[in-house]
Design a protein around this motif. Structure first.
Motif, PDB file in Angstrom:
ATOM      1  N   SER A 115      -2.904  -8.767  -2.900  1.00 30.13           N
ATOM      2  CA  SER A 115      -3.794  -8.112  -1.940  1.00 30.13           C
ATOM      3  C   SER A 115      -3.620  -8.792  -0.594  1.00 30.13           C
ATOM      4  O   SER A 115      -3.053  -9.886  -0.505  1.00 30.13           O
ATOM      5  CB  SER A 115      -5.260  -8.199  -2.388  1.00 30.13           C
ATOM      6  N   GLY A 116      -4.087  -8.135   0.446  1.00 32.19           N
ATOM      7  CA  GLY A 116      -3.986  -8.742   1.764  1.00 32.19           C
ATOM      8  C   GLY A 116      -4.300  -7.774   2.875  1.00 32.19           C
ATOM      9  O   GLY A 116      -4.724  -6.634   2.636  1.00 32.19           O
ATOM     10  N   ASP A 117      -4.087  -8.239   4.088  1.00 32.35           N
ATOM     11  CA  ASP A 117      -4.266  -7.392   5.260  1.00 32.35           C
ATOM     12  C   ASP A 117      -3.300  -7.853   6.346  1.00 32.35           C
ATOM     13  O   ASP A 117      -2.891  -9.010   6.371  1.00 32.35           O
ATOM     14  CB  ASP A 117      -5.720  -7.416   5.752  1.00 32.35           C
ATOM     15  N   PHE A 118      -2.929  -6.925   7.194  1.00 28.98           N
ATOM     16  CA  PHE A 118      -1.983  -7.203   8.265  1.00 28.98           C
ATOM     17  C   PHE A 118      -1.983  -6.049   9.252  1.00 28.98           C
ATOM     18  O   PHE A 118      -2.454  -4.954   8.962  1.00 28.98           O
ATOM     19  CB  PHE A 118      -0.561  -7.433   7.720  1.00 28.98           C
ATOM     20  N   PHE A 119      -1.449  -6.290  10.432  1.00 26.07           N
ATOM     21  CA  PHE A 119      -1.273  -5.264  11.445  1.00 26.07           C
ATOM     22  C   PHE A 119       0.166  -4.778  11.359  1.00 26.07           C
ATOM     23  O   PHE A 119       1.092  -5.583  11.326  1.00 26.07           O
ATOM     24  CB  PHE A 119      -1.566  -5.832  12.832  1.00 26.07           C
ATOM     25  N   GLY A 120       0.365  -3.444  11.265  1.00 20.44           N
ATOM     26  CA  GLY A 120       1.706  -2.905  11.148  1.00 20.44           C
ATOM     27  C   GLY A 120       1.813  -1.482  11.657  1.00 20.44           C
ATOM     28  O   GLY A 120       0.818  -0.869  12.037  1.00 20.44           O
ATOM     29  N   THR A 121       3.020  -0.969  11.647  1.00 22.96           N
ATOM     30  CA  THR A 121       3.305   0.395  12.084  1.00 22.96           C
ATOM     31  C   THR A 121       3.711   1.223  10.879  1.00 22.96           C
ATOM     32  O   THR A 121       4.598   0.828  10.123  1.00 22.96           O
ATOM     33  CB  THR A 121       4.434   0.405  13.136  1.00 22.96           C
ATOM     34  N   ALA A 122       3.071   2.363  10.701  1.00 19.29           N
ATOM     35  CA  ALA A 122       3.330   3.221   9.544  1.00 19.29           C
ATOM     36  C   ALA A 122       4.717   3.843   9.615  1.00 19.29           C
ATOM     37  O   ALA A 122       5.128   4.348  10.659  1.00 19.29           O
ATOM     38  CB  ALA A 122       2.279   4.318   9.459  1.00 19.29           C
ATOM     39  N   ALA A 123       5.423   3.812   8.485  1.00 19.69           N
ATOM     40  CA  ALA A 123       6.754   4.419   8.410  1.00 19.69           C
ATOM     41  C   ALA A 123       6.661   5.939   8.460  1.00 19.69           C
ATOM     42  O   ALA A 123       7.567   6.609   8.954  1.00 19.69           O
ATOM     43  CB  ALA A 123       7.457   3.980   7.129  1.00 19.69           C
ATOM     44  N   ILE A 124       5.563   6.501   7.965  1.00 20.51           N
ATOM     45  CA  ILE A 124       5.435   7.957   7.864  1.00 20.51           C
ATOM     46  C   ILE A 124       5.165   8.614   9.212  1.00 20.51           C
ATOM     47  O   ILE A 124       5.743   9.639   9.533  1.00 20.51           O
ATOM     48  CB  ILE A 124       4.354   8.326   6.842  1.00 20.51           C
ATOM     49  N   ASP A 125       4.273   8.010  10.034  1.00 20.92           N
ATOM     50  CA  ASP A 125       3.922   8.670  11.296  1.00 20.92           C
ATOM     51  C   ASP A 125       3.999   7.761  12.520  1.00 20.92           C
ATOM     52  O   ASP A 125       3.598   8.156  13.605  1.00 20.92           O
ATOM     53  CB  ASP A 125       2.531   9.305  11.194  1.00 20.92           C
ATOM     54  N   ALA A 126       4.481   6.534  12.364  1.00 16.30           N
ATOM     55  CA  ALA A 126       4.711   5.576  13.455  1.00 16.30           C
ATOM     56  C   ALA A 126       3.443   5.163  14.205  1.00 16.30           C
ATOM     57  O   ALA A 126       3.515   4.684  15.321  1.00 16.30           O
ATOM     58  CB  ALA A 126       5.758   6.108  14.434  1.00 16.30           C
ATOM     59  N   VAL A 127       2.273   5.307  13.575  1.00 18.56           N
ATOM     60  CA  VAL A 127       1.017   4.883  14.192  1.00 18.56           C
ATOM     61  C   VAL A 127       0.770   3.424  13.835  1.00 18.56           C
ATOM     62  O   VAL A 127       0.952   3.021  12.683  1.00 18.56           O
ATOM     63  CB  VAL A 127      -0.165   5.765  13.713  1.00 18.56           C
ATOM     64  N   GLN A 128       0.357   2.626  14.834  1.00 14.92           N
ATOM     65  CA  GLN A 128       0.012   1.228  14.588  1.00 14.92           C
ATOM     66  C   GLN A 128      -1.391   1.158  14.002  1.00 14.92           C
ATOM     67  O   GLN A 128      -2.314   1.780  14.517  1.00 14.92           O
ATOM     68  CB  GLN A 128       0.084   0.425  15.872  1.00 14.92           C
ATOM     69  N   ARG A 129      -1.515   0.385  12.890  1.00 11.22           N
ATOM     70  CA  ARG A 129      -2.789   0.326  12.181  1.00 11.22           C
ATOM     71  C   ARG A 129      -3.009  -1.065  11.587  1.00 11.22           C
ATOM     72  O   ARG A 129      -2.075  -1.825  11.403  1.00 11.22           O
ATOM     73  CB  ARG A 129      -2.816   1.351  11.047  1.00 11.22           C
ATOM     74  N   TRP A 130      -4.290  -1.320  11.236  1.00 12.09           N
ATOM     75  CA  TRP A 130      -4.665  -2.516  10.496  1.00 12.09           C
ATOM     76  C   TRP A 130      -4.713  -2.145   9.019  1.00 12.09           C
ATOM     77  O   TRP A 130      -5.471  -1.286   8.611  1.00 12.09           O
ATOM     78  CB  TRP A 130      -6.033  -3.028  10.951  1.00 12.09           C
ATOM     79  N   TYR A 131      -3.867  -2.770   8.212  1.00 11.93           N
ATOM     80  CA  TYR A 131      -3.713  -2.465   6.792  1.00 11.93           C
ATOM     81  C   TYR A 131      -4.516  -3.439   5.933  1.00 11.93           C
ATOM     82  O   TYR A 131      -4.471  -4.653   6.163  1.00 11.93           O
ATOM     83  CB  TYR A 131      -2.238  -2.593   6.369  1.00 11.93           C
ATOM     84  N   THR A 132      -5.181  -2.912   4.948  1.00  7.29           N
ATOM     85  CA  THR A 132      -5.777  -3.693   3.869  1.00  7.29           C
ATOM     86  C   THR A 132      -5.250  -3.078   2.585  1.00  7.29           C
ATOM     87  O   THR A 132      -5.296  -1.862   2.424  1.00  7.29           O
ATOM     88  CB  THR A 132      -7.311  -3.611   3.895  1.00  7.29           C
ATOM     89  N   PHE A 133      -4.738  -3.906   1.684  1.00  7.16           N
ATOM     90  CA  PHE A 133      -4.145  -3.349   0.470  1.00  7.16           C
ATOM     91  C   PHE A 133      -4.523  -4.187  -0.745  1.00  7.16           C
ATOM     92  O   PHE A 133      -4.902  -5.349  -0.627  1.00  7.16           O
ATOM     93  CB  PHE A 133      -2.623  -3.259   0.600  1.00  7.16           C
ATOM     94  N   ARG A 134      -4.395  -3.562  -1.908  1.00  7.92           N
ATOM     95  CA  ARG A 134      -4.646  -4.253  -3.173  1.00  7.92           C
ATOM     96  C   ARG A 134      -3.846  -3.579  -4.276  1.00  7.92           C
ATOM     97  O   ARG A 134      -3.803  -2.353  -4.365  1.00  7.92           O
ATOM     98  CB  ARG A 134      -6.124  -4.191  -3.531  1.00  7.92           C
ATOM     99  N   HIS A 135      -3.214  -4.397  -5.103  1.00  6.89           N
ATOM    100  CA  HIS A 135      -2.608  -3.895  -6.333  1.00  6.89           C
ATOM    101  C   HIS A 135      -3.743  -3.674  -7.322  1.00  6.89           C
ATOM    102  O   HIS A 135      -4.635  -4.520  -7.445  1.00  6.89           O
ATOM    103  CB  HIS A 135      -1.602  -4.909  -6.896  1.00  6.89           C
ATOM    104  N   ILE A 136      -3.720  -2.548  -8.025  1.00  7.76           N
ATOM    105  CA  ILE A 136      -4.773  -2.209  -8.971  1.00  7.76           C
ATOM    106  C   ILE A 136      -4.466  -2.899 -10.301  1.00  7.76           C
ATOM    107  O   ILE A 136      -3.444  -2.610 -10.930  1.00  7.76           O
ATOM    108  CB  ILE A 136      -4.880  -0.678  -9.161  1.00  7.76           C
ATOM    109  N   ARG A 137      -5.350  -3.794 -10.687  1.00  7.98           N
ATOM    110  CA  ARG A 137      -5.149  -4.615 -11.889  1.00  7.98           C
ATOM    111  C   ARG A 137      -4.830  -3.764 -13.115  1.00  7.98           C
ATOM    112  O   ARG A 137      -5.459  -2.739 -13.340  1.00  7.98           O
ATOM    113  CB  ARG A 137      -6.404  -5.425 -12.159  1.00  7.98           C
ATOM    114  N   ASN A 138      -3.834  -4.188 -13.868  1.00  8.32           N
ATOM    115  CA  ASN A 138      -3.414  -3.561 -15.124  1.00  8.32           C
ATOM    116  C   ASN A 138      -2.771  -2.181 -14.954  1.00  8.32           C
ATOM    117  O   ASN A 138      -2.541  -1.492 -15.940  1.00  8.32           O
ATOM    118  CB  ASN A 138      -4.565  -3.471 -16.128  1.00  8.32           C
ATOM    119  N   PHE A 139      -2.531  -1.773 -13.732  1.00  8.41           N
ATOM    120  CA  PHE A 139      -1.875  -0.493 -13.468  1.00  8.41           C
ATOM    121  C   PHE A 139      -0.764  -0.721 -12.445  1.00  8.41           C
ATOM    122  O   PHE A 139      -0.897  -1.558 -11.562  1.00  8.41           O
ATOM    123  CB  PHE A 139      -2.859   0.546 -12.917  1.00  8.41           C
ATOM    124  N   PRO A 140       0.310   0.031 -12.511  1.00  8.75           N
ATOM    125  CA  PRO A 140       1.397  -0.124 -11.530  1.00  8.75           C
ATOM    126  C   PRO A 140       1.091   0.651 -10.251  1.00  8.75           C
ATOM    127  O   PRO A 140       1.850   1.522  -9.824  1.00  8.75           O
ATOM    128  CB  PRO A 140       2.607   0.448 -12.272  1.00  8.75           C
TER     129      PRO A 140
END
Length: 93
Positions: A59-84
Protein backbone atom coordinates in the motif's frame (compact mmCIF):
# COMPACT_ATOMS: atom_id res chain seq x y z
CA UNK A 1 -16.55 -11.47 -10.48
CA UNK A 2 -19.37 -9.22 -11.65
CA UNK A 3 -17.75 -6.07 -13.00
CA UNK A 4 -21.09 -4.26 -13.23
CA UNK A 5 -21.21 -4.37 -9.42
CA UNK A 6 -17.95 -2.39 -9.31
CA UNK A 7 -19.07 -0.06 -12.07
CA UNK A 8 -22.19 0.82 -10.07
CA UNK A 9 -20.21 1.09 -6.82
CA UNK A 10 -17.61 3.37 -8.39
CA UNK A 11 -20.31 5.53 -10.02
CA UNK A 12 -21.53 6.46 -6.54
CA UNK A 13 -18.15 7.94 -5.56
CA UNK A 14 -17.53 11.68 -5.62
CA UNK A 15 -13.80 12.21 -6.12
CA UNK A 16 -13.99 15.78 -7.36
CA UNK A 17 -12.86 17.20 -10.66
CA UNK A 18 -10.64 14.72 -12.50
CA UNK A 19 -10.62 12.28 -9.58
CA UNK A 20 -10.27 8.62 -10.46
CA UNK A 21 -10.66 5.18 -8.97
CA UNK A 22 -9.47 1.89 -10.40
CA UNK A 23 -9.61 -1.80 -9.63
CA UNK A 24 -7.00 -3.89 -11.37
CA UNK A 25 -5.57 -7.36 -11.24
CA UNK A 26 -2.16 -7.67 -9.61
CA UNK A 27 -0.80 -8.45 -13.11
CA UNK A 28 -1.73 -4.90 -14.22
CA UNK A 29 -4.98 -5.66 -16.07
CA UNK A 30 -7.58 -2.93 -15.60
CA UNK A 31 -10.90 -4.35 -14.39
CA UNK A 32 -12.90 -1.18 -13.67
CA UNK A 33 -12.26 2.55 -13.62
CA UNK A 34 -14.03 5.75 -12.65
CA UNK A 35 -14.59 7.65 -14.83
CA UNK A 36 -15.78 4.65 -16.77
CA UNK A 37 -14.26 4.10 -20.19
CA UNK A 38 -14.93 0.76 -21.89
CA UNK A 39 -11.64 1.09 -23.82
CA UNK A 40 -9.68 1.06 -20.54
CA UNK A 41 -11.19 -2.21 -19.30
CA UNK A 42 -8.80 -5.07 -20.02
CA UNK A 43 -5.94 -2.71 -20.81
CA UNK A 44 -2.56 -3.71 -19.33
CA UNK A 45 -0.78 -1.15 -17.18
CA UNK A 46 2.48 -3.11 -17.13
CA UNK A 47 5.37 -0.83 -17.94
CA UNK A 48 3.66 2.34 -16.69
CA UNK A 49 5.32 4.34 -13.92
CA UNK A 50 2.29 4.14 -11.64
CA UNK A 51 1.82 0.38 -11.97
CA UNK A 52 5.51 -0.06 -11.16
CA UNK A 53 4.93 1.91 -7.93
CA UNK A 54 1.95 -0.34 -7.12
CA UNK A 55 4.18 -3.42 -7.30
CA UNK A 56 6.78 -2.07 -4.88
CA UNK A 57 4.64 -2.05 -1.73
CA UNK A 58 1.39 -3.54 -0.39
CA UNK A 59 0.00 0.00 0.00
CA UNK A 60 1.09 3.59 -0.32
CA UNK A 61 0.58 7.00 -1.80
CA UNK A 62 2.43 9.17 -4.28
CA UNK A 63 2.02 11.98 -6.79
CA UNK A 64 2.00 10.79 -10.41
CA UNK A 65 0.65 11.19 -13.92
CA UNK A 66 -1.99 8.76 -15.18
CA UNK A 67 -1.02 6.64 -18.17
CA UNK A 68 -4.63 6.52 -19.38
CA UNK A 69 -5.43 10.25 -19.54
CA UNK A 70 -2.16 12.07 -18.61
CA UNK A 71 -3.77 13.89 -15.65
CA UNK A 72 -1.52 14.58 -12.65
CA UNK A 73 -3.03 13.14 -9.47
CA UNK A 74 -2.36 12.11 -5.88
CA UNK A 75 -2.54 8.29 -5.74
CA UNK A 76 -3.45 6.14 -2.77
CA UNK A 77 -3.37 2.40 -3.39
CA UNK A 78 -3.71 -0.92 -1.59
CA UNK A 79 -3.35 -4.55 -2.57
CA UNK A 80 -6.49 -6.40 -1.47
CA UNK A 81 -5.46 -9.06 1.03
CA UNK A 82 -5.83 -12.67 -0.15
CA UNK A 83 -6.90 -11.57 -3.64
CA UNK A 84 -4.78 -10.72 -6.71
CA UNK A 85 -6.29 -7.20 -6.80
CA UNK A 86 -5.08 -3.63 -6.42
CA UNK A 87 -7.40 -0.69 -5.72
CA UNK A 88 -6.39 2.91 -6.18
CA UNK A 89 -8.28 6.06 -5.27
CA UNK A 90 -6.90 9.18 -6.86
CA UNK A 91 -7.51 12.90 -6.45
CA UNK A 92 -6.48 15.49 -8.99
CA UNK A 93 -4.25 18.42 -8.13
Amino acid sequence: MHLNYFRNLFAGMNLGTSGSMALMLADGTMLMRLPYDAKAIGQSLIGTANYTRFTQSPSGDFFGTAAIDAVQRWYTFRHIRNFPLVLDVVLSR
